[in-house]
Design a protein around this motif. Structure first.
Motif, PDB file in Angstrom:
ATOM      1  N   ALA A 148     -45.842 -14.792 -28.732  1.00 44.39           N
ATOM      2  CA  ALA A 148     -46.840 -13.567 -28.498  1.00 44.39           C
ATOM      3  C   ALA A 148     -47.858 -13.630 -28.475  1.00 44.39           C
ATOM      4  N   ASN A 149     -48.714 -15.155 -29.112  1.00 43.59           N
ATOM      5  CA  ASN A 149     -50.064 -15.363 -28.691  1.00 43.59           C
ATOM      6  C   ASN A 149     -49.984 -16.319 -27.445  1.00 43.59           C
ATOM      7  N   HIS A 150     -48.725 -17.334 -26.773  1.00 42.67           N
ATOM      8  CA  HIS A 150     -48.848 -17.525 -25.623  1.00 42.67           C
ATOM      9  C   HIS A 150     -47.565 -17.559 -24.796  1.00 42.67           C
ATOM     10  N   PRO A 151     -47.747 -16.174 -24.444  1.00 46.34           N
ATOM     11  CA  PRO A 151     -46.585 -15.567 -23.319  1.00 46.34           C
ATOM     12  C   PRO A 151     -46.446 -16.326 -21.947  1.00 46.34           C
ATOM     13  N   SER A 152     -45.268 -16.048 -21.578  1.00 51.11           N
ATOM     14  CA  SER A 152     -45.758 -16.296 -20.505  1.00 51.11           C
ATOM     15  C   SER A 152     -45.844 -15.013 -19.157  1.00 51.11           C
ATOM     16  N   GLN A 153     -46.172 -15.211 -18.160  1.00 52.59           N
ATOM     17  CA  GLN A 153     -45.761 -13.540 -17.420  1.00 52.59           C
ATOM     18  C   GLN A 153     -45.046 -13.255 -17.773  1.00 52.59           C
ATOM     19  N   LYS A 154     -43.195 -12.998 -17.691  1.00 52.71           N
ATOM     20  CA  LYS A 154     -42.674 -11.753 -17.962  1.00 52.71           C
ATOM     21  C   LYS A 154     -43.063 -11.527 -18.726  1.00 52.71           C
ATOM     22  N   ASP A 155     -43.434 -12.195 -20.356  1.00 52.49           N
ATOM     23  CA  ASP A 155     -44.080 -11.098 -21.762  1.00 52.49           C
ATOM     24  C   ASP A 155     -44.502 -10.949 -21.507  1.00 52.49           C
ATOM     25  N   ALA A 156     -46.025 -11.409 -20.892  1.00 50.85           N
ATOM     26  CA  ALA A 156     -47.622 -10.512 -21.015  1.00 50.85           C
ATOM     27  C   ALA A 156     -47.460  -9.251 -21.291  1.00 50.85           C
ATOM     28  N   GLY A 157     -46.571  -8.527 -20.527  1.00 45.23           N
ATOM     29  CA  GLY A 157     -47.067  -6.919 -20.088  1.00 45.23           C
ATOM     30  C   GLY A 157     -46.581  -6.904 -22.018  1.00 45.23           C
ATOM     31  N   SER A 158     -45.563  -7.032 -22.511  1.00 47.05           N
ATOM     32  CA  SER A 158     -44.794  -6.350 -23.831  1.00 47.05           C
ATOM     33  C   SER A 158     -46.072  -7.179 -25.257  1.00 47.05           C
ATOM     34  N   PHE A 159     -46.461  -7.715 -25.124  1.00 45.84           N
ATOM     35  CA  PHE A 159     -47.747  -8.245 -25.973  1.00 45.84           C
ATOM     36  C   PHE A 159     -48.559  -7.530 -26.328  1.00 45.84           C
ATOM     37  N   MET A 160     -49.659  -6.894 -26.880  1.00 43.00           N
ATOM     38  CA  MET A 160     -50.181  -6.667 -27.352  1.00 43.00           C
ATOM     39  C   MET A 160     -51.668  -7.045 -28.629  1.00 43.00           C
ATOM     40  N   GLU A 161     -52.297  -8.079 -27.972  1.00 39.04           N
ATOM     41  CA  GLU A 161     -52.886  -8.724 -29.807  1.00 39.04           C
ATOM     42  C   GLU A 161     -53.291  -7.336 -30.361  1.00 39.04           C
TER      43      GLU A 161
END
Length: 286
Positions: A148-161
């Motif tokens: 979550a703290n270093h997401p891939s491009q596929k994941d990035a939209g799903s994780f919000m700091e």
């Protein structure tokens, strides 16, 4: 308040926290629309109706909440995009229905850090992001925390700091390996198909067992093995994980809890012809 299900020392309550909608094609992956829409009709934007549903476990001095839903920190454009509605269901309303408040929660188990599972971890108060549960420890697996703290491009939209940053700063995050039980009476099972290190609580007293389906069984329609989301990072792995779990659920009569099904809280599973399906629906609380 009355409760319907008790496992071991815990009373179990179903806590609906929001209504929302996601794209049906994304929710069902390779399954064609004429097939999936019989199970989950879509609106004019192709979104299917879903909820965010948490599970509250209570015993003498513990009040444990599994996942916290979408929360309320949304800008208007995203609220519209995901059709997020907290008018009928919210964390406060659902806890209050059973006589509990956000201050009572001692522990929050985060299955994984996608926004529709931990958005309710924090809220905005007087323009600042603050913990929704000021007296709680928040538990998450190390693998999912790292992702979550270093997401891939596929994941990035799903994780919000903003769903966890203030918690970490306040020393409220508990990072665990997820293989060992960290709260008495609750085991965890890790899966990797949907996201890395997704932690499924398993509540059992040797007679009854409940498996928290999270995002490998988001809706009851996802019981059949090939019905897998496009959001999954490794769909083939999700299928293998589902198959292994379904064998166990069927043999041992486990309850399967649904986090996103708008109508069904939980069920038992059976196998018919070559496919797994719902056996009986189970009401946890109402």
């Amino acid at each position: 308040p009355t409760f319907i299900m008790r496992i071991g020392n815990y009373n179990l309550y179903s806590i609906e926290t929001s209504e929302f909608g996601l794209d049906g094609g994304a929710m069902f992956g390779i399954i064609p629309k004429p097939v999936w829409e019989k199970q989950a009709p879509s609106d004019d934007l192709n979104r299917i109706e879903m909820v965010t549903r948490s599970l509250l476990l209570t015993c003498d001095d513990l009040k444990i909440l599994i996942d916290t839903g979408n929360g309320t920190k949304w800008e208007e454009k995203y609220k519209k995009l995901y059709n997020i509605d907290t008018d009928r269901y919210s964390i406060e309303l659902s806890l209050g229905k059973y006589g509990f408040s956000t201050e009572d929660i001692t522990d929050v188990i985060c299955t994984h850090l996608h926004f529709d599972h931990v958005g309710g971890n924090t809220k905005i108060e007087n323009g600042k992001i603050v913990p929704t549960f000021p007296n709680a420890k928040y538990w998450v697996s190390k693998e999912n925390w790292d992702l979550a703290n270093h997401p891939s491009q596929k994941d990035a939209g799903s994780f919000m700091e903003h769903d966890w940053k203030v918690l970490a700063e306040n020393g409220m995050m508990e990072i665990v390996n997820g293989h060992e039980s960290f709260i008495e009476g609750i085991d965890t099972h890790l899966t990797y198909g949907h996201t890395k290190g997704l932690m499924h609580p398993v509540i059992s007293d040797g007679v009854q067992t409940l498996f928290y389906g999270a995002d490998i069984f988001p809706l009851s329609a996802h019981i059949p093995v090939p019905w897998v989301m496009s959001y999954d990072v490794q769909p083939v792995v999700t299928m293998q994980e589902k198959e292994e779990l379904l064998i166990k659920m069927r043999e041992e009569g486990w309850f399967l809890f649904f986090e996103h099904d708008p109508n069904i809280q939980a069920c038992t599973v059976d196998r018919l012809d070559k496919h797994y399906r719902m056996k009986e629906t189970v009401i946890i609380s109402e």
